[in-house]
Design an enzyme around this catalytic site. Structure first.
Site, PDB file in Angstrom:
ATOM      1  N   GLU A  72       0.819  -1.212   0.000  1.00 41.23           N
ATOM      2  CA  GLU A  72       0.000   0.000   0.000  1.00 41.23           C
ATOM      3  C   GLU A  72       0.853   1.263   0.000  1.00 41.23           C
ATOM      4  OE1 GLU A  72      -2.490  -0.799   3.308  1.00 41.23           O
ATOM      5  OE2 GLU A  72      -4.043  -1.711   2.082  1.00 41.23           O
ATOM      6  N   GLU A 312      -8.165  17.014  36.831  1.00 39.10           N
ATOM      7  CA  GLU A 312      -9.082  18.145  36.913  1.00 39.10           C
ATOM      8  C   GLU A 312      -8.397  19.485  36.729  1.00 39.10           C
ATOM      9  OE1 GLU A 312     -11.201  17.686  40.561  1.00 39.10           O
ATOM     10  OE2 GLU A 312     -12.904  16.769  39.563  1.00 39.10           O
TER      11      GLU A 312
END
Lengths: 584, 113
Positions: A72, A312
């Site tokens: 490919e 956080e």
């Protein structure tokens, strides 16, 4: 006996180590040596990369040159694509470690005119293998031949021959194949390659994608059968063999300080066990991160390495915030003892988080890992998955004797949060922080829910954030309940006043008694004095009485004498008179 | 499609005479050893060229068994493969060339007939 053992050993399937992180663990040594392996999966799941890393590691770590036959991508494309993973294919190709062979088959350019075979492919492959003495071969993706060559009958016959030929050639080969609808590969390559089949997967759940790898079959070898999450990053593949971990961790009796002296005191005065798992749970804004920061700072001061996952806050924000309680984390970051890993939980799926954690820990080799907070992973109803993920993290950290601290956000009603129940069994030391709302104030309370293997304190402490860090105070526990904050101070004032009046009372009582004693003593003295004078008087009286008795007696005698011989008495009475006269 | 196929054919017919001097057909046949298929292919090629190209051609046979490094240049996968190097563009025909009609299509010679 020995002979048969030896025979068994020599009969055992030889393996070719891939060098891919974690893969050799799952497969007990790597791919089957000298046999072809099928790697299948959907588009973009990393098949090419898997093959490429197998070759590069082989060439660089195991001194096994390889041939990469691409159907490919062109060589230039390949070199560029894998350069981002730190593989210098150009250089390896120059040193004859790897040969890149691009095979292009364009249907529009080809006219089919009768019988043919794929001998050309064989010759090219053979030539490349012999040129550098290759031990490894990757065919990526041979299925594209099916779109290039119209005659499927010939193609299938030739593929069968090709895989047979590869086996005879004795090279360890990877053949990649696109995943089919009902079959493992679109063209049913598994028909031809059946020694080892590996499936790569790329799944998206709730917008988060997770890469997974599974060994579908492996003839003649034991292998892990689970789906293992894996990562592709700048260092290539890393597969997480976590599910293969068991409960065989080594344990340590060493203690590590929590960084808060008063908290250590609650834990037998020594702190946590090394290699244990600590959970800090609490409602929002209660100071979980502050405790974690303390723990991190203390560890860095001891010269240990700390890996801090923050889900956080950004590291900068966290460092700035911690400055307000007097903890300067930046210096430790600069010294290289503290490392932050900040990612949003939503950035990738759970498994990917797990793999990322695993990898970061593997790279940084910390003694302490902090995950702050863990429950942001729970999005939707995935408790079970979160639990298994945490279990894997805990197992992995424990097996490396890493002390872990997790923080967990709970709802306001504290312990009943599902998430905590789910993981509490994994936790060795569980510290709960909670709000205590009282008389118009919100204060922080801390207590230890459990701590395996030590006699920990059962006390609730008031927990305060000061500019010198976290401080713990004894809370007021009395008839009116637990008091904290100003209520505690007020209560203390009341108590102090009470104590003061009591002491006053006591003083007064003491004084009174003293006075009474003195009065009594005075009375005793005066009584003594009275008695003395009475006694003296009595003595005097007795004496006079005795005198008078004597005199009476005398008088009686004299009386008797005088009655008998009055004259004599007169004589005797006169005699002295006489004498007196005589004398004079 | 058919019209398009005819056009270059007519063109070659028209253009061919002035170009005859340097308009050589350079063909290359890739084989692997003296296999029956290779021999069939060569015989077929020879026949077609004789019929179609009036001697203005050269055939080079490359045995990949001997020179395997030559396979990569024209992306040889199947054998036998016939490459039309000249005239450009390069054409690629696979198989033993037993289907003459398809060979002619592949070589852009069909319209000549």
């Amino acid at each position: 006996m020995k002979k048969t053992e030896k025979k068994l050993l020599s009969n055992k399937l030889l393996k070719s180590p891939t060098g891919i992180q974690g893969f050799d663990e799952i497969t007990d040594g790597g791919l089957p040596a000298g046999r072809p392996t099928l790697v299948c999966g959907g588009a973009g799941c990393g098949k090419t990369l898997f093959g490429m890393e197998f070759l590069v590691r082989g060439a660089t770590q195991f001194n096994e040159p390889g041939v990469f036959m691409s159907f490919e991508e062109t060589n230039v494309e390949l070199i560029k694509n894998v350069a981002s993973l730190g593989f210098d294919l150009d250089n390896l190709a120059k040193h004859k470690k790897i040969i890149l062979e691009h095979v292009r088959v364009e249907r529009s350019e080809i006219e089919e005119t009768g019988e043919y075979n794929l001998e050309g492919l064989f010759i090219r492959l053979n030539y490349a293998i012999d040129l550098i003495g290759a031990k490894r071969v990757v065919l990526d993706t041979i299925e594209s031949l099916f779109s290039g060559l119209p005659n499927q009958l010939i193609l299938r016959a030739e593929l069968r021959r090709l895989f047979h030929w590869l086996k005879e050639k004795g090279v360890t080969a990877i053949i990649t194949g696109e995943r089919g609808d009902e079959t493992l590969t679109r063209q049913g390559l598994e028909e031809y390659v059946s020694d080892c089949v590996i499936m790569l997967d790329h799944r998206v759940t709730e917008q988060n994608s997770t890469r997974r790898l599974r060994v579908v079959k492996y003839r003649g070898s034991i292998h892990g059968t689970n789906e293992y999450p894996f990562l592709i990053d700048e260092n290539g593949f890393s597969i997480l063999p976590v599910t293969s971990l068991g409960l065989q961790h080594i344990v340590s009796n060493e203690r590590v300080s929590s960084g808060i002296p008063a908290l250590d005191k609650m834990l037998e005065g020594k702190g946590f066990f090394r290699g244990s798992t600590v959970l800090i749970s609490g409602t929002t804004g209660v100071g979980k991160t502050s405790i974690a920061a303390h723990f991190a700072e203390a560890a860095c001061k001891r010269g240990e390495r700390v890996l801090y996952f923050c889900f956080e806050e950004s590291p900068k924000q966290l460092m700035r915030n911690m400055l307000s309680i007097g903890i300067n984390l930046e210096t430790w970051v600069q010294k290289g003892l503290l490392q932050f890993q900040a990612t949003r939980p939503t950035f990738y799926g759970l498994e990917m988080h797990l793999a990322a954690t695993h990898k970061a820990v593997n790279d940084f080799k910390p003694q302490i890992v902090i995950l702050d907070p863990i429950n942001t992973f729970v999005i939707g109803d995935k408790d079970f998955e979160v639990k298994t993920m945490l279990m894997r993290i805990v197992d992995y950290l424990k097996s490396n004797l890493i002390t872990a601290m997790f923080t967990s956000l709970t709802s306001t009603d504290g312990r009943t949060a599902n998430n905590e129940n789910g993981i509490s069994s994994l936790i060795d030391t569980w510290i709960s922080l909670r709000d205590i709302e009282l008389s118009g104030e919100r204060n922080r309370g801390m207590y230890i829910i459990k701590s395996r293997g030590m006699a920990h304190s059962n006390q609730i402490r008031e927990f305060m954030l000061t500019n010198r860090g976290v401080e713990l105070r004894d809370v007021y526990v009395g008839a009116s309940g637990v008091l904290t904050g100003s209520a505690r101070i007020a209560q203390k004032a009341i108590e102090n006043a009470e104590v003061l009046t009591r002491t006053h009372d006591i003083e007064r009582k003491k004084r009174e008694i003293e006075r009474k004693r003195k009065a009594l003593e005075a009375q005793i003295i005066s009584l003594y004095a009275n008695f003395d004078s009475e006694e003296a008087e009595a003595k005097k009286m007795i004496e006079t009485e005795q005198d008078s008795i004597k005199r009476l007696e005398q008088d009686k005698i004299e009386m008797a004498e005088s009655r008998k011989d009055v004259n004599e008495i007169i004589k005797t009475n006169n005699k002295p008179k006489k004498h007196k006269i005589d004398e004079s | 499609m058919k019209a398009k196929k005819e056009n270059p054919g007519i063109k070659t017919k028209e253009v061919k005479p002035p170009k005859t001097t340097d308009d050589m057909w350079v063909l290359r046949l890739y084989v692997a050893g003296q296999t029956p298929k290779a021999i069939t292919a060569f015989t077929n090629l020879k026949r077609i060229c004789e019929e179609q190209l009036n001697g203005k051609y050269s055939i080079e046979v490359i045995d990949l068994m001997e020179d395997p490094q030559l396979a990569a240049e024209f992306q040889i996968v199947a054998l036998p493969t016939l490459i039309r190097k000249l005239p450009v563009p390069v054409r690629k025909i696979i198989g033993d060339l037993s289907d003459t009609e398809r060979v002619l299509i592949g070589l852009d010679l069909l319209a000549v007939n």
